[in-house]
Write an enzyme that holds these catalytic residues in place. Sequence first.
Site, short mmCIF file in Angstrom:
data_model
loop_
_atom_site.label_atom_id
_atom_site.label_comp_id
_atom_site.label_asym_id
_atom_site.label_seq_id
_atom_site.Cartn_x
_atom_site.Cartn_y
_atom_site.Cartn_z
N GLU A 247 0.84 -1.20 0.00
CA GLU A 247 0.00 0.00 0.00
C GLU A 247 0.87 1.25 0.00
O GLU A 247 0.61 2.21 -0.74
CB GLU A 247 -0.94 0.01 1.20
CG GLU A 247 -1.80 1.27 1.28
CD GLU A 247 -2.85 1.21 2.37
OE1 GLU A 247 -3.89 0.58 2.14
OE2 GLU A 247 -2.62 1.79 3.45
N PHE A 343 3.48 30.28 -7.40
CA PHE A 343 2.38 30.77 -8.24
C PHE A 343 1.73 32.02 -7.67
O PHE A 343 0.98 32.70 -8.38
CB PHE A 343 1.33 29.67 -8.42
CG PHE A 343 1.59 28.76 -9.59
CD1 PHE A 343 0.85 28.87 -10.75
CD2 PHE A 343 2.56 27.78 -9.51
CE1 PHE A 343 1.07 28.03 -11.83
CE2 PHE A 343 2.79 26.92 -10.58
CZ PHE A 343 2.06 27.04 -11.75
#
Length: 384
Positions: A247, A343
């Site tokens: 996992e 950004f």
Amino acid sequence: MTPAPSASRTTGTEPDPYTLAAPWADELNHDIEEWDARAEFPWDKWRTIRRSGLLAVPFETRYGGRGGSLVDTMRALEGLGRTCRDAGLGFSASTQIVSVGVPLQAFGSEELKSRFLPRIVTGDLITAHAITEPGSGSDALNISATARPDGDDYVVDGGKMFITNAPIADLFLLYVRTGKPGPFGLSVFLVERDTPGLRVGEPLGKMGLRTSPLSEVVLDGLRVPAARRIGQEGAGFLVLDHVMKREILFSFSLTLGEMEHRLERVLGYARSRRQFGGPIGGFQGVSHKIADMKIAVETARKWLTDTGAKVASGQDAAIDVAATKTVVSEANKRTALDAVQIFGGQGYLTATGVERDVRNAVAGTIYSGTSEIQRNRIASLLGL
């Protein structure tokens, strides 16, 4: 440097598993903002995942799989993370592979494998594993849900929480206590959704990975035939250990692909966005963040590659898995925050998808054992 597509690691003629998702990018990335805002599972995109063949990678060909290795599966999920901007969909796909199919193939009876694996491989049956409980969280050895023998059956009672894919799942792998608390008291059972005594709660609202549904699962007098047990009674911890290693490797290979894409996008923005007469990438405050992002990507890749090789070869990788999970999850969160900063105002807007990366990344430091649990485990394995 991002790895280039190469020859198959399985047959030498099939494409590298890394490329399986790439032809489907337009379908996978359509209307992501809307799906995320509605927090709905995108069934049309699930059908695209199924068509890609990605879900079949680690399974034997006699069950309809591609016969790939653990490393092939990691590559396929890395490629999905690089291609697909819907991290929730990717997380549900990774869960689909590892939650039931992987332990069923490794530990299940031939009757159960023949009956269920072909439809798991195609994604026709969606799967979930019910491990976490409201009171135990990461403390899997002290699971309180119980299964008591009753003739040829077991009767299961208890509750599970935060179960990924549960609202849409057809098959559940239940981890329950059949003996005293501890590693030899767990057993695992395969149960279909419509079995009387199994109740799935409503989807829970959450911060990120919003298209990957999760919910509570209640077990109330659930009667399960002994033939539905996966492995021997008391062997649940062995199954759990096998699953959790994979996992972590699978879901964080997906994360690596997402980090690769983030780096590529940030580089493009830093070169094109101009301020004060030049591209912002020329400012040390920006360029150093991007350099650190590149280091984070390659560090994550090295940990995943080395740990995957150790697990695949059967070596003791307990510390490696815990360290890999910690390094990659924390790097993902850190680089997502740095991307928002680079950004600027655009990164804060939902339309750019950069802030969504932050919301998705936070989950990685919690699921599959929190960062604190991973550090505790490493310390314990070092004798502290």
